[in-house]
Design a protein around this motif. Structure first.
Motif, PDB file in Angstrom:
ATOM      1  N   HIS A   1       0.818  -1.213   0.000  1.00  0.00           N
ATOM      2  CA  HIS A   1       0.000   0.000   0.000  1.00  0.00           C
ATOM      3  C   HIS A   1       0.856   1.270   0.000  1.00  0.00           C
ATOM      4  O   HIS A   1       0.326   2.370  -0.202  1.00  0.00           O
ATOM      5  CB  HIS A   1      -0.918   0.029   1.220  1.00  0.00           C
ATOM      6  N   ALA A   2       2.150   1.135   0.251  1.00  0.00           N
ATOM      7  CA  ALA A   2       3.054   2.280   0.249  1.00  0.00           C
ATOM      8  C   ALA A   2       3.738   2.471  -1.100  1.00  0.00           C
ATOM      9  O   ALA A   2       4.653   3.281  -1.219  1.00  0.00           O
ATOM     10  CB  ALA A   2       4.114   2.105   1.350  1.00  0.00           C
ATOM     11  N   ASP A   3       3.287   1.744  -2.104  1.00  0.00           N
ATOM     12  CA  ASP A   3       3.874   1.859  -3.438  1.00  0.00           C
ATOM     13  C   ASP A   3       3.649   3.275  -3.966  1.00  0.00           C
ATOM     14  O   ASP A   3       2.508   3.746  -4.042  1.00  0.00           O
ATOM     15  CB  ASP A   3       3.211   0.836  -4.372  1.00  0.00           C
TER      16      ASP A   3
ATOM     17  N   LEU B   1       0.121   6.388  -4.726  1.00  0.00           N
ATOM     18  CA  LEU B   1       0.025   7.445  -3.711  1.00  0.00           C
ATOM     19  C   LEU B   1       0.159   8.848  -4.309  1.00  0.00           C
ATOM     20  O   LEU B   1       0.429   9.799  -3.588  1.00  0.00           O
ATOM     21  CB  LEU B   1       1.111   7.247  -2.646  1.00  0.00           C
ATOM     22  N   ARG B   2      -0.052   8.975  -5.593  1.00  0.00           N
ATOM     23  CA  ARG B   2       0.203  10.269  -6.222  1.00  0.00           C
ATOM     24  C   ARG B   2      -0.770  11.349  -5.786  1.00  0.00           C
ATOM     25  O   ARG B   2      -0.484  12.545  -5.930  1.00  0.00           O
ATOM     26  CB  ARG B   2       0.201  10.101  -7.746  1.00  0.00           C
ATOM     27  N   ALA B   3      -1.916  10.950  -5.247  1.00  0.00           N
ATOM     28  CA  ALA B   3      -2.873  11.942  -4.749  1.00  0.00           C
ATOM     29  C   ALA B   3      -2.591  12.343  -3.303  1.00  0.00           C
ATOM     30  O   ALA B   3      -3.151  13.332  -2.819  1.00  0.00           O
ATOM     31  CB  ALA B   3      -4.302  11.393  -4.844  1.00  0.00           C
ATOM     32  N   TRP B   4      -1.721  11.626  -2.625  1.00  0.00           N
ATOM     33  CA  TRP B   4      -1.505  11.883  -1.198  1.00  0.00           C
ATOM     34  C   TRP B   4      -0.936  13.261  -0.884  1.00  0.00           C
ATOM     35  O   TRP B   4      -1.353  13.879   0.097  1.00  0.00           O
ATOM     36  CB  TRP B   4      -0.619  10.780  -0.602  1.00  0.00           C
TER      37      TRP B   4
ATOM     38  N   LEU C   1      -3.026  15.222   1.876  1.00  0.00           N
ATOM     39  CA  LEU C   1      -2.465  15.347   3.221  1.00  0.00           C
ATOM     40  C   LEU C   1      -1.544  16.548   3.408  1.00  0.00           C
ATOM     41  O   LEU C   1      -1.344  16.999   4.540  1.00  0.00           O
ATOM     42  CB  LEU C   1      -1.680  14.071   3.579  1.00  0.00           C
ATOM     43  N   GLY C   2      -0.956  17.025   2.325  1.00  0.00           N
ATOM     44  CA  GLY C   2       0.033  18.078   2.452  1.00  0.00           C
ATOM     45  C   GLY C   2       1.412  17.503   2.707  1.00  0.00           C
ATOM     46  O   GLY C   2       1.552  16.371   3.188  1.00  0.00           O
TER      47      GLY C   2
ATOM     48  N   ASP D   1       8.989   7.341  -9.870  1.00  0.00           N
ATOM     49  CA  ASP D   1       8.467   7.999  -8.679  1.00  0.00           C
ATOM     50  C   ASP D   1       9.520   8.003  -7.577  1.00  0.00           C
ATOM     51  O   ASP D   1      10.259   7.028  -7.388  1.00  0.00           O
ATOM     52  CB  ASP D   1       7.223   7.264  -8.163  1.00  0.00           C
ATOM     53  N   ALA D   2       9.565   9.092  -6.841  1.00  0.00           N
ATOM     54  CA  ALA D   2      10.485   9.179  -5.712  1.00  0.00           C
ATOM     55  C   ALA D   2      10.044   8.231  -4.610  1.00  0.00           C
ATOM     56  O   ALA D   2       8.842   7.977  -4.435  1.00  0.00           O
ATOM     57  CB  ALA D   2      10.525  10.610  -5.180  1.00  0.00           C
TER      58      ALA D   2
END
Length: 542
Positions: free
Chosen positions: A402-404, A408-411, A415-416, A469-470
């Motif tokens: 889930h941490a891929d 997570l590009r919307a995070w 969240l900021g 992705d970083a």
């Protein structure tokens, strides 16, 4: 002679013992009657005795041998069923979703329903209307969201479930149009209380048993020999018991389960569900049924960040929205108390930092040392709560997949940047003494453990490695040996099974996997399962 026929000597291997350093690895192992009776250097006098006795020998050709993986958080029946659903993973638009569904429908005219999986809200700009699906055919269409927290339905599906006449259940939302009509999306508790119970009634037991067999086969192919089901209910339990009976009383998978407690109509309903879990745990436990057990209860305290339903201490950055937990502290306390008093394990789904805080408080108030309670997901945590896990003996049940970064590009928008720095703080949990148990959360995510471990140890993408992705919160990555341990012995410890499975030691069940792998984190992406062994029997060869 008969004794030697039931024995196998494995040589020229690299047997994992908590380390991946070649200088620390054993090179030989003997299995007899399904258990490990020797593990150590090939030069040992004991090995010479075995070799001279005519024992069957297998040369492992220098490959790594790991304990059989134990999926610390999964959904057994749903995984099996998902293998036959329309997979929408990777779709980038409504048009692509419709195309995949149309193709499946045309190829499967005999199916009464079209069941789909893998949809994410971002694929359809947050829209999930029945009208977007209704022209694809007359059959009911059910689309599971990737996180299993919502289902997108066409009008035929809404009609057969009778949704139009239902009020919103506690903890759930039936999305409605301006006229108050159900418009297609059922969220959170609606999935548990409306969709899954209905489908469990209309799907035959033979189909469920076939799904479970498919799940076991799929797990063997990726090196998994044990699992912990995190939303067990009467429907899935009935199917598992039926399959075990049909298979002669034994399954080639070690299964432990947490009974899912629904918000219900009130406290009496919730406590009655705990009573059912207590009853089952007394029948199916480590003593009476060590390979098919009920451990305790599972409570889904909040939703997920992507849908802005996870409970956060501060509002979402994107919309200044604050979501209440599905289970308030007042609801949670009596249920956790009753479970703890019955010596059941509590597994609390908590993704947002507010839900995590509430979950830790409940376990702190009612748990006792040694009960090995656990919190599932822990995707956003405060430093102070991360430190409390180890102090209280709470297992950190984590799903690195889930941490891929690719998902997570919307995070950052949700969240900021500051809160994103605390995402998936696995190393922080471990550094403060928490036991880590790695799982996949299948079928919400891929069930293969090697890619899961790749994300855990590199914080890079296994889903889209070429995208560049970083890494996500790279300082929280785990060491390779640490991650392998969390996916084997840590998961076994989390369900009181570390005395039988989860490590390669004398006296343990011979559940292990032979892996073609260079023994480093980056190499996990290309590593390959060559063999899977369960109780000393080869159940997969690749």
């Amino acid at each position: 002679m008969a004794d030697q026929q039931s024995s196998i000597l494995f040589t020229n291997g690299r047997f994992f013992n908590g380390s991946i350093s070649p200088s620390n690895l054993d090179s030989a192992m003997v299995v007899r009657d399904g258990k490990i009776v020797y593990i150590g250097p090939a030069s040992s006098p004991e090995i010479k005795v075995f070799e001279s006795s005519g024992i069957k020998t297998q040369d492992l050709e220098g490959q790594h041998v790991l304990p059989g993986f134990i999926d610390g958080h999964m959904h057994f029946l749903m995984l099996g069923q998902s293998l036959h659903k329309v997979d929408l993973d990777g779709c980038e638009s409504l048009a692509e979703i419709r195309s995949r569904i149309s193709k499946y429908a045309a190829e499967n005219p005999g199916k009464e329903r079209v069941l789909c999986m893998g949809w994410m809200h971002s694929m359809t700009d947050g829209q999930a209307k029945a009208s977007m699906l209704d022209d694809l055919g007359p059959r009911p269409i059910y689309i599971d969201s990737k996180d299993l927290h919502s289902v997108w339905c066409n009008s035929a599906a809404l009609k057969e479930m009778g949704v139009q006449d239902m009020p919103d259940p506690a903890g759930g939302t039936i999305e409605r149009d301006a006229d108050g009509k159900a418009s297609g999306l059922l969220s959170e508790a609606c999935v548990l209380l409306i969709v899954w119970p209905y489908l469990s009634k209309v799907l035959p037991i033979e189909e469920k048993m076939a799904a479970l067999k498919a799940a076991i086969k799929a797990y063997h192919e990726v090196g998994t020999t044990g699992c912990i089901d995190m939303a067990m209910d009467e429907n899935a339990w009935e199917a598992i018991l039926a399959l075990r009976e049909a298979e002669g009383g034994k399954l080639p998978m070690r299964v432990a389960a947490h009974w899912c407690i629904l918000p219900g109509a009130g406290e009496a309903s919730r406590l009655a569900q705990v009573s059912r879990a207590i009853e089952l745990q007394q029948q199916f436990n480590n003593t009476t049924s060590p390979d098919l057990r009920v451990l305790g209860i599972k409570i889904i305290c909040d939703g997920v960040i992507d849908a802005c339903t996870a409970a956060l201490a501060e509002p979402y950055t994107s919309n200044t929205h604050s979501e209440d937990p599905i289970w308030s502290p007042e609801m949670l306390s009596p249920v956790v108390k009753k479970a703890c008093e019955a010596n059941l394990q509590c597994a609390l789904h908590a993704i947002g930092d507010l839900a995590v805080h509430n979950a830790i408080n409940a376990l702190s108030a009612h748990g006792t040392p040694g009960q090995r309670h656990r919190i599932e997901h822990l995707e956003l945590t405060s430093p102070s709560d991360a430190a409390r896990l180890g102090k209280l003996g709470i297992t950190a049940s984590i799903q690195p997949v889930h941490a891929d970064p690719a998902i997570l590009r919307a995070w950052p928008r949700l969240l900021g940047p500051q809160r994103l720095k605390r995402a998936f703080a696995y190393k922080d949990f471990a550094d403060h003494g928490a036991v880590l148990a790695i799982g996949s959360d299948s079928p919400t995510a891929p069930h293969a453990p090697l890619k899961n471990l790749y994300v855990a140890t590199t914080r890079r993408s296994a889903k889209q490695p070429e995208a560049g992705d970083a890494p996500v919160s790279e300082e929280f990555r785990l060491g390779v040996g640490q991650a392998v341990t969390a996916a084997t012995r840590g998961a076994a410890y989390s369900c009181f099974a570390e005395g039988r499975i989860g490590s390669l030691e004398v006296g343990m069940e011979a559940d292990f996997v032979v892996v073609e792998w260079k023994g480093e984190g980056e190499g996990l992406l290309g590593a390959r399962i060559r063999e899977t062994w369960f109780g000393g029997e080869k159940v997969f060869e690749g």
